[in-house]
Each structure stands twice: as structure tokens, then as C-alpha cells.
Design a protein around this motif. Structure first.
Motif, mmCIF file in Angstrom:
data_model
loop_
_atom_site.group_PDB
_atom_site.id
_atom_site.type_symbol
_atom_site.label_atom_id
_atom_site.label_comp_id
_atom_site.label_asym_id
_atom_site.label_seq_id
_atom_site.Cartn_x
_atom_site.Cartn_y
_atom_site.Cartn_z
ATOM 1 N N VAL A 42 0.833 -1.194 0.000
ATOM 2 C CA VAL A 42 0.000 0.000 0.000
ATOM 3 C C VAL A 42 0.877 1.257 0.000
ATOM 4 N N SER A 43 2.147 1.078 0.352
ATOM 5 C CA SER A 43 3.058 2.221 0.358
ATOM 6 C C SER A 43 3.173 2.828 -1.027
ATOM 7 N N SER A 44 2.845 2.035 -2.029
ATOM 8 C CA SER A 44 2.947 2.547 -3.396
ATOM 9 C C SER A 44 1.699 3.308 -3.835
ATOM 10 N N CYS A 45 0.722 3.413 -2.983
ATOM 11 C CA CYS A 45 -0.512 4.086 -3.373
ATOM 12 C C CYS A 45 -0.383 5.585 -3.205
ATOM 13 N N ARG A 87 1.867 13.617 -5.905
ATOM 14 C CA ARG A 87 1.425 12.390 -5.233
ATOM 15 C C ARG A 87 2.498 11.872 -4.259
ATOM 16 N N LEU A 136 1.925 8.796 4.338
ATOM 17 C CA LEU A 136 0.803 7.862 4.212
ATOM 18 C C LEU A 136 0.974 6.612 5.066
ATOM 19 N N LEU A 137 2.181 6.033 5.040
ATOM 20 C CA LEU A 137 2.377 4.790 5.796
ATOM 21 C C LEU A 137 2.179 5.020 7.288
#
Lengths: 182, 182
Positions: free
Chosen positions: A179-182, B102, B161-162
Motif C-alpha cells: 500500500v506504500s505505493s498508493c 502524489r 501515508l504509511l
């Protein structure tokens, strides 16, 4: 007799171009007057201000080719979702608003950053190679665009971030990206 | 005697501006020659091409004020992570590359889209109001910028995000936004 496997990347099919100008804002894509309605009604008025015939005539697989600063204005997600709802395959433009760029991939809309997008003519058939970083025109010439990282293409292929996460939860060992790539 | 509670929003503190030009690419931010090293070494060479003194002199809380198209080039995440590593509080520019936008929020770097960023002078003290959509200059005047949605500010506050997802997994009922907002 064996079943033939396809060698055709779905992205290599051709896409009809709709050309619009610079500074297309989110209110042109998802008009404020219709924001209280569902995405079907918002989509019905998508781009009405600049191309009144667009929403009724666009076909699944068509692409939008625009000038710089596509998606400026408010951060309403419907401005990307309306194009997905209409079946638009991608938006090709020299530059995009940052928030629009984020929202678009999150809802599964492919954006291609292409400095020479202005060369594309209305109605032209284009083939897209987002992984390799080019758009191929009907005459065979290529317009360079920024390559799109695999995790964003996965998001587009899955129909958006939420669908991608659902798929990965169902098949966690089949994925290479976290999910880190989202 | 009670412990006083702070009423100061950390964003309302002032931030010293470093001014750079247009089209700052990711190779200027995270030079290719150092990509095989860790983020500490990459950060040590951040912006060396345009401001050789930057990496050694920038202080935690400083902000970068740039021209249009900040973050163009390859999508290397280190181009945002290097600024976070150096303590840069935000980048203020009229426009950002979509992928950079992003990546930046994903690693906790605040970006403010501000059409009038060119008015800011080197070394000027700025106060940031990303939620309200303005930057306040030392003389009290304000430069309008795009408001930053709450879910992106949460990402910045969490350090990316993480970290945000980790926090939410630990305290799922304390959050108002789902992962769909990422």
C-alpha cells in the motif's frame, strides 16, 4: 487445438481523441449546479461548457487531449469520476493540477503527461503506451510522455485505489507492491 | 497550577523562504549520481545544482518557494523525501508535476499551489494556512493558494501515508477518513 493466447495489450488498441483547450477546471468537468445529484447526472453535463456535445457523444475508450493545467479548481473527485463513468480511457495533457492527478488515479482514470499533446488533431486515433512513455499517432509517429509507474497502472487496471486494495486483500500473495505505493 | 494548553497552530509559526526558479526537476532535488546511497547522502546534495549552499544551510521549518512545474522529471520518491529529511516544511509553487504531488504527500511533504509564489522574496518569513488557502507574508498581506484537503493534511501531520495508516490501524475509531481518501 489449443486456445490462442492474446498478445494484444488492451492499451495498444486505438482511441479516438477529443481535443479541448488549456485550463479545463473541475467545474467544467463536474458542474457545481449538478453536484447534489449522482455521478450519472454530473457526467451528463461533463464538459458541457466547452464541448456541449461531449457527454452525449463520447464513446467508451475515447481519450481527452487537453492543454496545460488540466483539472485546476476545486478538488472535487467527481471531476475525475465523471470521465470514468463516461468510459474515457485517458486524459493526455502537458500538465495537470496536482490534486486532480491524485484523485484521477484513485478513481482509476489514466493521465498521460505529454508536452506535445497540442499536436493531436480532433478525432485522431491514438495508441497509448503509458508504461513505455509514448502516445502513437495514426501516422505512426510518437509523442513522448512521462512513463506511468506500475503501481499507478495497477490502480487504473483495477478501476481505482479502493478496488485495488480489495483485490490485494483477497489475493495478498499475488501482488508485488504494498500500500506504500498508493 | 495547571499545565497551559497551547493555542498555537504549528502551521501559524513563520517559515523562512528559500526562492528557486521554474522547472526544478527531480534530478536537481535527488541527483542521480547519489541515488545508490541512502537518503542522508542524497539530501546532502539536494538542489546543489541551483543553490549549492542549500542542503548545508537550510533549517528545519524553512520553506522552498519555486516557479512553475516543480518536480518534473523521473518519479523518484527521494526527490520529495530529501526535502522532508532536511526539515523543509513545505514547497510553495504555482504548479507541480502530478507524480511529484502524489509522492510528496505520501512521504509527508506539504505542497501549496500558489499562483503568486513569485512575489515572495528570498529569506522572507511566511505563515502558512493550507486549510484556509493562503500564505501570509511578513507585511501581513496574503497570497491565495489552493486549499489542501483534510486527508492530505492528516498525511503531512502523520509524517506520510504509511505512518497515517499505521496510526489508524492502532486507533481506527479515532479517524474520520477511510483509506479511500488517500
Amino acid at each position: 487445438m489449443t486456445t490462442p493466447t492474446t498478445t494484444v495489450d488492451p492499451r495498444s488498441t486505438s482511441h479516438r481523441a477529443w481535443v479541448v483547450g488549456a485550463d479545463i477546471d473541475t467545474d467544467a468537468l463536474a458542474p457545481g449546479a449538478y453536484m447534489k445529484f449522482g455521478i450519472d447526472e454530473i457526467a451528463r453535463h461533463c464538459l458541457h461548457r466547452v464541448r456541449p456535445e461531449f457527454a452525449a457523444s463520447v464513446q467508451a475508450g475515447d481519450v481527452l487531449v487537453a492543454g496545460p493545467n488540466f483539472g485546476i479548481g476545486s478538488s472535487r473527485e467527481q471531476a475525475a469520476a465523471a470521465l470514468v463513468y463516461l468510459g474515457v480511457r485517458a486524459v493526455i495533457a502537458p500538465s495537470f493540477n496536482g490534486l486532480y492527478f491524485r484523485n484521477a488515479f484513485n478513481v482509476g482514470l489514466l493521465l498521460l503527461t505529454c508536452a506535445d499533446a497540442h499536436r493531436v488533431a480532433e478525432g485522431e486515433a491514438l495508441r497509448l503506451s503509458p508504461r513505455e512513455g509514448f502516445v502513437e499517432r495514426a501516422n505512426g509517429s510518437r509523442l513522448a510522455c512521462e512513463t506511468v509507474p506500475g503501481f499507478l497502472l495497477d490502480m487504473v487496471d483495477a478501476g481505482g485505489l479502493l478496488n485495488l486494495l480489495k483485490q490485494r486483500r483477497m489475493a495478498p500473495h499475488a501482488t508485488s507492491n504494498g500500500v506504500s505505493s498508493c
